[in-house]
Design a protein around this motif. Structure first.
Motif, PDB file in Angstrom:
ATOM      1  N   ASP A   1      12.738   2.170 -13.518  1.00 30.96           N
ATOM      2  CA  ASP A   1      12.562   1.329 -12.335  1.00 30.96           C
ATOM      3  C   ASP A   1      12.186   2.217 -11.151  1.00 30.96           C
ATOM      4  N   THR A   2      11.176   1.785 -10.403  1.00 30.81           N
ATOM      5  CA  THR A   2      10.744   2.545  -9.229  1.00 30.81           C
ATOM      6  C   THR A   2      10.889   1.677  -7.986  1.00 30.81           C
ATOM      7  N   GLU A   3      11.350   2.297  -6.959  1.00 34.45           N
ATOM      8  CA  GLU A   3      11.555   1.580  -5.692  1.00 34.45           C
ATOM      9  C   GLU A   3      10.905   2.390  -4.575  1.00 34.45           C
ATOM     10  N   VAL A   4      10.090   1.716  -3.761  1.00 34.62           N
ATOM     11  CA  VAL A   4       9.417   2.361  -2.639  1.00 34.62           C
ATOM     12  C   VAL A   4      10.076   1.870  -1.353  1.00 34.62           C
ATOM     13  N   GLU A   5      10.688   2.785  -0.635  1.00 36.69           N
ATOM     14  CA  GLU A   5      11.391   2.445   0.603  1.00 36.69           C
ATOM     15  C   GLU A   5      10.573   2.930   1.797  1.00 36.69           C
ATOM     16  N   GLN A   6      10.223   1.979   2.689  1.00 37.16           N
ATOM     17  CA  GLN A   6       9.427   2.312   3.862  1.00 37.16           C
ATOM     18  C   GLN A   6      10.293   3.036   4.897  1.00 37.16           C
ATOM     19  N   LEU A   7       9.749   4.134   5.437  1.00 37.19           N
ATOM     20  CA  LEU A   7      10.425   4.908   6.466  1.00 37.19           C
ATOM     21  C   LEU A   7       9.567   4.929   7.721  1.00 37.19           C
ATOM     22  N   SER A   8      10.138   5.395   8.783  1.00 41.64           N
ATOM     23  CA  SER A   8       9.393   5.475  10.034  1.00 41.64           C
ATOM     24  C   SER A   8       8.325   6.555   9.938  1.00 41.64           C
ATOM     25  N   GLY A   9       7.333   6.474  10.817  1.00 42.07           N
ATOM     26  CA  GLY A   9       6.296   7.487  10.863  1.00 42.07           C
ATOM     27  C   GLY A   9       5.331   7.412   9.701  1.00 42.07           C
ATOM     28  N   ASN A  10       5.086   6.190   9.177  1.00 43.67           N
ATOM     29  CA  ASN A  10       4.151   6.005   8.057  1.00 43.67           C
ATOM     30  C   ASN A  10       4.547   6.871   6.859  1.00 43.67           C
ATOM     31  N   ARG A  11       5.824   6.839   6.508  1.00 48.06           N
ATOM     32  CA  ARG A  11       6.346   7.594   5.369  1.00 48.06           C
ATOM     33  C   ARG A  11       7.107   6.654   4.439  1.00 48.06           C
TER      34      ARG A  11
END
Length: 769
Positions: free
Chosen positions: A151-161
């Motif tokens: 399972d893969t999870e993509v977590e959005q962070l600040s600064g386009n990361r």
């Protein structure tokens, strides 16, 4: 769909924003870059300054930028004759976390991510993450873990990361429920399935994992099945198909192997063809194939290797031996060995690597191959064996490297990995029987990398104070004559011991010199001359064992002894530390010659043999024995302080050190040892389970037996007839640590008497079993 939409929007923007369908680009300006280098844009944008562009070229350029994978949006604008490339970058990967991966190491997994373009600091690309997920699932499926989940999870962070979280559930390995072999008539299912490492669940499957399915393991089993038939004459044997089916719950595997056996074939004519006239007689004698015997692929390969080795022994290191089979009538197979000698090969240079401490000359003198001489495969193999037998190196490899500019020359690359060159120890302890103890020792078989042996030992307690220094140079002369020295001082004050020790003092001082001579590459003789003085002092003489009182009454308490020693050593083991094949024998005799105050002899024999049970030599039967016999000369009395003792790691594990054998029937029940020692070990060495680096671990199941004996049991307890052994059984493990071998055994004494001292766990640092 999203990309098509972007392309449509880009085309629309071009039609409205660029305005002119055809113009010459005077300059290119890029807007919107944050982390992507401008060079990446220009490498993927096929328009240069001065180019004439139209709608088609602009559409293609937009498509190329999207295909680079770095951007979520691309917009082309015109500012006069300047082409403006406005982009929106994809986010960068700020952090990658992995969880649940036990089968695949995290370092390997991160390397795989990096090769796919996913690494912390890189631009995030979903396609690469999906590719990695599918690849991991394939790896786990090949290992029989069909229930694994990625399972893969993509977590959005600040600064386009973004942060990538990869969670792995490895699942359980599928169990082999059934193996079905179809088409076999010559051999039964049970006989063929016994060849497989893959098997059904059994009593020891929890340890061996033989019932766990793995694609690679099954492939090896099928090849082993093919070899079994080909080695028994079935020249046209074929595996038609190998089918693997999985149960609906993906926890069980069913294997079907369809074979065609064909007929059995025997050898017809066996011939040598090629430039072999000069050595034809010797080459024919190396063949073990006999006309009329059943065909065997293994014998054919062995014959090919034997011919190649024979040619190599004549200096044709790159000779080629090619067997050609020709099937005849009456199920016969003619075999022709085509031999191409090639040029005579010489050794240009011997390169030694990895010896940070050991001097080059110590290694070179063990290599029978000389620079400038004919290269011979037998000498190359002997070099590897000789170096491994020294015990200085954890690993030894000898490689033959062709010289590019000379077809008839090679270099030998000797690559060693040095092990702990000796043992240094120091300690402070306290014993209720011996009081405060100080101990220090230094033993090195390869002293300062010189190949010379040096040992220093200091031991001080309330009872024992010993100092000894030994030195041996096995190459005192260039032709292998060795010379050694020994000096020792020993003081033992048993009057300071508790009530279970004999009440006397023993002081000894002595030294010896010896010379050794090589008989051949495996055998060595050693002779020595020594002298020592011994003084005994007693305080409560009536409490001493009768054997000691009788000796003191007859011989007094002060002795000058002259000693002659002789030793024969034969070492044919394939490794000095953890052998798996070969034999070792050592006979040592010491004679206190007439002319001194005491006259006696003492002889010991050590024998070892290792018999591998498989080709990889991971399962090995080991047999060892250590025996001794001693007696007086010229009718004198044998000194009690030279008796043999048994018990402990050196003889019979499971019993305390030197605790076996006769005891005095007096107040203290002292252990007095004996003049005859018999001991032996039978062990089964097997690969270490659950450990990847199996070369550094050696577990074994063992059975030890032994005892010490005297000629007259009058007045003694626990005195046995010769052949009445004490026995133990248990598990021993040797681990090659960075500071040297660590050996631990846990065992049970099987027939201890009331006077013996069982000891379940024993260990030693710096030695193997």
């Amino acid at each position: 769909m999203k990309r098509s939409l972007f392309l449509s929007l880009a085309a629309l923007l071009l039609s409205t924003s660029v305005q002119a369908a055809d113009f010459a680009v005077d300059d290119i300006r890029i807007e919107g870059l944050q982390q992507v280098e401008p060079g990446i844009v220009f490498r993927n944008f096929p328009i240069l300054r001065g180019d004439q562009v139209d709608d088609r070229r602009l559409n293609e350029a937009t498509k190329d930028l999207f295909d680079s994978g770095y951007f979520d949006d691309v917009e082309l604008l015109r500012d006069g004759d300047v082409l403006v490339v406005r982009v929106k970058e994809r986010p960068s990967v700020a952090l990658i976390t992995l969880d649940g991966n036990n089968m695949i190491k995290e370092e390997q997994l991160r390397d795989a991510l990096k090769r796919a373009g996913l690494d912390e600091g890189e631009i995030y690309r979903r396609s690469a993450l999906d590719q990695i997920r599918l690849e991991l699932l394939r790896v786990y499926n090949d290992a029989g873990r069909y229930t694994s989940q990625i399972d893969t999870e993509v977590e959005q962070l600040s600064g386009n990361r973004v942060s990538l979280n990869i969670k792995i559930k490895e699942g359980r390995e599928a169990v082999v429920k059934k193996i079905n072999i179809i088409g076999n008539n010559a051999f039964s299912d049970d006989e063929l399935q016994a060849l497989f490492d893959t098997g059904l669940t059994g009593l020891f499957s929890w340890w061996t994992d033989n019932d766990k399915y793995a694609k690679e393991k099954l492939s090896a089993d099928v090849e082993r099945l093919r070899s079994y038939y080909l080695d028994r004459g079935y020249l046209k044997f074929a595996v038609n198909s190998t089918d693997v089916s999985i149960s609906p719950d993906q926890k069980q595997v069913f294997i079907s192997i369809n074979v065609t056996e064909g007929e059995q074939y025997s050898y017809g004519k066996v011939e040598l063809v090629g430039a072999v006239e000069e050595h034809k007689t010797e080459l024919e004698s190396a063949l073990a194939l006999v006309e009329g015997e059943l065909f065997s692929r293994r014998d054919l390969v062995d014959a090919q290797k034997a011919l190649g080795d024979k040619m190599s022994s004549y200096g044709y290191l790159f000779s080629r031996v090619s067997p050609l089979t020709d099937i005849k009538e009456a199920n016969l197979v003619d075999v022709k060995f085509f031999i191409e000698p090639g040029p005579l090969t010489y050794v240009r240079r011997i390169n030694i690597r990895g010896n940070s401490t050991t001097a080059d000359e110590v290694i070179r003198r063990e290599i029978p191959q000389m620079e400038g001489s004919l290269a011979k495969s037998g000498d190359v193999e002997k070099a590897k064996t000789n170096l491994g037998r020294l015990g200085y190196f954890a690993k030894v490899d000898v490689k033959v490297s062709p010289v590019a500019e000379a077809a008839d020359q090679v270099d030998l690359d000797v690559i060693v990995e040095e092990s702990m060159l000796g043992q240094i120890s120091a300690g402070v302890g306290y014993s209720s029987s011996e009081g405060l103890g100080l101990q220090a020792s230094l033993t090195q078989d390869n002293f300062l990398g010189s190949g010379k042996k040096f040992g220093f030992n200091f031991n001080s307690t309330d009872i024992v104070k010993d100092i000894s220094v030994t030195f041996d140079n096995p190459y005192y002369t260039l032709d292998g004559v060795g010379r050694g020295f020994e000096v020792y001082v020993s003081k033992k004050d048993f009057s300071a011991a508790t009530a279970d020790a004999s009440d006397y003092n023993l002081n000894r001082f002595g030294g010896a010199v010896n010379f050794s001579y090589p008989i051949d590459e495996n055998q060595r003789l050693k002779f020595g001359l020594g002298v020592d003085t011994t003084d005994i002092a007693t305080q409560n003489e009536p409490d001493l064992p009768q054997i000691i009182r009788d000796f003191l009454a007859a011989e007094g308490k002060n002795y000058l002894t002259y000693r002659l020693t002789g030793n024969w050593n034969s070492n044919k083991l394939n490794n000095g530390l953890l052998p798996t094949n070969g034999t070792y024998q050592n006979v040592n005799t010491m004679i206190a010659v007439p002319g001194g105050d005491l006259s006696y002899f003492k002889t010991t024999y050590t024998g070892k043999i290792y018999l591998p049970m498989d080709r990889n030599e991971t399962w090995v039967v080991g047999l060892r024995t250590y025996n001794g016999y001693a007696d007086s000369l010229s009718g004198g009395n044998y000194p009690f302080f030279e008796n043999f003792f048994a018990g402990g790691l050196n003889t019979v594990r499971g019993y305390a050190f030197n605790s076996l054998g006769p005891r005095d029937d007096g107040v203290n029940k002292d252990n007095i040892g004996g003049t005859t020692l018999l001991s032996g070990t039978a062990e089964l060495i097997f690969p270490m389970p659950f450990i990847d680096d199996k070369d550094s671990w050696r577990p074994s199941l063992f059975l030890d037996a032994g005892n010490v004996y005297v000629d007259d049991c009058t007045g003694l307890l626990n005195c046995s007839n010769i052949g009445d052994f004490r026995a133990s059984a248990g598990l021993g493990i040797t681990w090659m640590t960075v500071i040297g071998p660590l050996s631990i055994s846990t065992s049970k004494a099987l027939n201890a008497s009331s006077y013996d001292v069982p000891e379940q766990v024993q260990f030693a640092i710096g030695r193997t079993f």
